[in-house]
Enzyme design. Structure first.
Site, mmCIF file in Angstrom:
data_model
loop_
_atom_site.group_PDB
_atom_site.id
_atom_site.type_symbol
_atom_site.label_atom_id
_atom_site.label_comp_id
_atom_site.label_asym_id
_atom_site.label_seq_id
_atom_site.Cartn_x
_atom_site.Cartn_y
_atom_site.Cartn_z
ATOM 1 N N GLU A 1 0.847 -1.048 0.035
ATOM 2 C CA GLU A 1 0.127 -0.135 -0.088
ATOM 3 C C GLU A 1 0.925 1.198 0.062
ATOM 4 O OE1 GLU A 1 -2.649 -3.206 1.638
ATOM 5 O OE2 GLU A 1 -0.780 -2.630 1.848
ATOM 6 N N HIS B 1 -11.197 -4.821 9.613
ATOM 7 C CA HIS B 1 -11.893 -4.479 8.453
ATOM 8 C C HIS B 1 -13.212 -3.548 8.784
ATOM 9 C CE1 HIS B 1 -9.787 -8.415 7.853
ATOM 10 N NE2 HIS B 1 -9.801 -7.891 6.578
#
Length: 676
Positions: free
Chosen positions: A413, A479
């Protein structure tokens, strides 16, 4: 005041290896002139620092000139890309700008490149693809990859130069960038400036004894080699061959340059960590006096003495001019946090007829519209291509627009966000999807300290959309995060949080055409929560302002995202059961906050309710309450009510998650208790 004319030998900023073969003495003299100017300037800056005229500190490149000068001269400054480290003053001098410009930067005066907003060597020239460095050295590599790829996408045979030290070679960003460059076959030369120390930490404490850093290239399928950067002529020829090879093959190369740091990490460094005799050994390897002796045998010592005197005179004339420049004026700083707005893009008024879409489909339609109408656009992220993204928002885009425009990325990322930043700086407009908002924390430096600050510190716009699927939907702590408070505590980021399909479609267009990094928060529970008509909205830019959901006069009720649903349920309940109506607003835009309509409502209702899913402590609601209460405190008839999730990691089991976050019943209960 006019800048002094540089010595004639500095007129050329370029070098081709054929010149070294055709007229070796004069070519070597030109290399020497730039090396000597860089050395004299670095030493002069150290003097100015000790006199208190340069603030902060000075990180010199003394000993590094044998690497950086040949490389900068050999690069094609018309198309190539670089991001020099704090040892790269000579590279800056060659790449662009007058010596006075660079001195102004070191003095942090009114004419400095960064308007005195950044430290002395933390500058670049983004318009000429010299990217400004940040202190997180590994994070500098990703933007070089992106800008270099941007050049190639525009048909320009550019090479990128990414610099990092032996210390930074330990960072994850370096390995992410090497892997990404190899995977995408990007024409980048990675240069490790190995001077044996990361500040005071020796290489023996950075990696295992006997490790040769260039050998790491093999792990990524790259060519790599070591280079003694104190031998100037050999370095020049070796670099020329490497640049030519990368330009032709578009394959990255890793070079471990054995170089020197003759003045310590920075001006305040006492160097008392050096081993006995080590500094003397460094001085014997200093490339500048060795190279001077080599050139003197070809042209005579008098020629070099005369050149040195000319360079000294030029430097002092520039210092005199720069010292006379006024100090910076703080006026206008806040106005430069964001790049200024631009005119709306010429979107086609489509879809002309309403389509019944859920929020995920509306986002897909918006992305499809961008890819179809804006050739500079591209989408990148994990699993977004063939699979269509974790939540199928990008489904079908690869089939219709192809892999150069819809790009799967590895699990990296930080490097991938840096890559997107580089693309954004080069005329492209990337849209990056994070698989879950939680994973964006892997790119926190790139987002908050690189992209967000780019315009303020360099004047370069960074048009970048970051899509963040967020919110609790039964997936647990890793999440489910609501990260708006984390990100928006840092300046320079814009943010939109749509709650309806039409707003989602409008938000994609509004975020895309903005010239700043924009966070698009997408609550996962909203992706497929019903359908609503979506059509072309010529007023799509209104998504940057709150939406008035329902009128009322008892209290002003502010929320956003998925919380609009329990808010509407609660408002309907109190209107029916208590005959108390709330003036309900969907905030939509979280940064920059536009609170005019909400303030007007609060001036009329005199009561405030704020609801959000993020945790209560340090939650975004605290900012809303503070801003509104400090203006309307004396007219309030009750303390503001702040409803938020519990101060816990997001729990997994449905029963626990239900208790953790606000819901219809808990919102009603808290409002009823507040009403007393």
């Amino acid at each position: 005041m006019a800048f002094p004319q540089p010595p004639a030998i500095l007129a050329s900023h370029d070098l081709r290896i054929a010149e070294l073969d055709q007229s070796p003495a004069e070519t070597l003299l030109r290399i020497y002139a730039w090396m000597q100017l860089a050395r004299k300037a670095d030493n002069r800056f150290l003097d100015l620092f000790r006199q208190g005229l340069i603030k902060g500190t000075v990180a010199g490149g003394q000993g590094n000139e044998g690497l950086i000068i040949p490389l900068a001269l050999l690069a094609d400054k018309a198309i190539d890309v670089t991001c020099f480290s704090h040892r790269g003053l000579g590279g800056h001098l060659i790449w662009s700008g007058h010596l006075c410009d660079h001195i102004n930067q070191y003095l942090a005066n009114a004419d400095s490149y960064t308007k005195a907003r950044e430290g002395n060597i933390h500058h670049g020239d983004p318009k000429n693809r010299s990217l400004p460095m940040i202190s997180h050295l590994g994070a500098m590599l990703g933007p070089v990859l992106g800008t270099t790829d941007g050049q190639r996408r525009l048909g320009r045979p550019a090479v990128g130069f990414a610099f990092f030290g032996d210390g930074a070679s330990s960072t994850g960003d370096v390995h992410e960038a090497l892997n990404l460059a190899s995977l995408l076959s990007l024409p980048v030369i990675f240069v490790i400036e190995n001077n044996r120390y990361a500040y005071s930490t020796p290489v023996s404490e950075q990696f295992a004894a006997g490790t040769e850093l260039w050998r790491r290239a093999a792990g990524y399928g790259l060519e790599g080699f070591s280079l003694d950067a104190t031998n100037v002529e050999t370095t020049t020829r070796t670099l020329a061959a490497a640049i030519d090879k990368v330009r032709k093959t578009s394959r990255p190369i890793l070079i471990e340059a054995q170089t020197l740091r003759l003045r310590g990490h920075a001006a305040y460094d006492t160097c008392d960590y050096l081993k006995p005799g080590e500094n003397d050994e460094f001085l014997t390897r200093d490339p500048l006096p060795k190279f001077r002796a080599q050139v003197a045998t070809l042209l005579g010592i008098k020629r070099l003495d005369a050149l040195d005197a000319e360079l000294e005179s030029f430097l002092e004339a520039c210092v005199k001019i720069s010292l006379a420049v006024p100090r910076p004026d703080p006026a206008g700083m806040e106005a430069d946090v964001f790049a200024p707005p631009t005119a709306p893009l010429p979107w086609k008024p489509e879809p002309a007829q309403p389509e019944m879409l859920n929020l995920a489909q509306a986002l897909n339609h918006g992305l499809r519209k961008i890819l179809a109408e804006r050739p500079e656009s591209l989408i990148l992220g994990q699993d977004i291509a063939t699979y269509g993204g974790a939540f199928r928002v990008t489904e079908g885009l690869l089939k219709d627009f192809g892999r150069p425009r819809v790009l799967n990325t590895p699990l990296a990322e930080s490097a991938c966000t840096g890559y997107a930043i580089g693309l954004a700086l080069n005329g492209h407009h990337p849209i990056e999807e994070f698989q879950f908002a939680d994973f964006s924390t892997e790119a926190i430096t790139q987002i908050t300290l690189n992209a967000a600050t780019m315009y303020f510190r360099s004047g370069a716009a960074c048009p970048l959309m970051l899509r963040l699927p967020c919110g609790a939907v039964g997936l647990g702590s890793f999440h489910s995060q609501e990260l708006e408070s984390l990100f928006l505590s840092m300046p320079g980021l814009k943010a939109i949080y749509p709650s309806t399909p039409q707003d989602a479609f409008d938000a994609v267009l509004a975020a895309y055409e903005d010239q700043n990094p924009v966070l698009l928060f997408e609550h996962k529970a909203l992706y497929r929560r019903g359908r609503a008509p979506v059509t072309w909205n010529p007023r799509y830019r209104e998504v940057w302002r709150p939406r008035h959901v329902r009128p009322g006069d008892f209290a002003t009720f502010v929320t956003y995202g998925e919380m609009i649903h329990p808010a509407e349920d609660a408002a309907a309940y109190f209107a029916s059961e208590y005959e108390r109506t709330f003036d309900l607003f969907d905030l939509r835009c979280l940064s920059p906050l536009q609170l005019d309509e909400i303030e007007a409502s609060l001036a009329r209702t005199h009561r405030l309710i704020v609801l959000h899913e993020g945790r209560r402590t340090h939650g975004f609601g605290a900012e809303l309450v503070s801003r509104l209460a400090e203006k309307h405190f004396f007219s309030l008839e009750a303390p503001p009510l702040r409803i938020a999730s519990l101060d816990l990691p997001v729990p997994f089991a449905p029963e626990l998650e239900h208790a953790f976050r606000p819901n219809k019943e808990s919102v009603i209960a808290q409002i009823a208790a507040w009403m007393g």
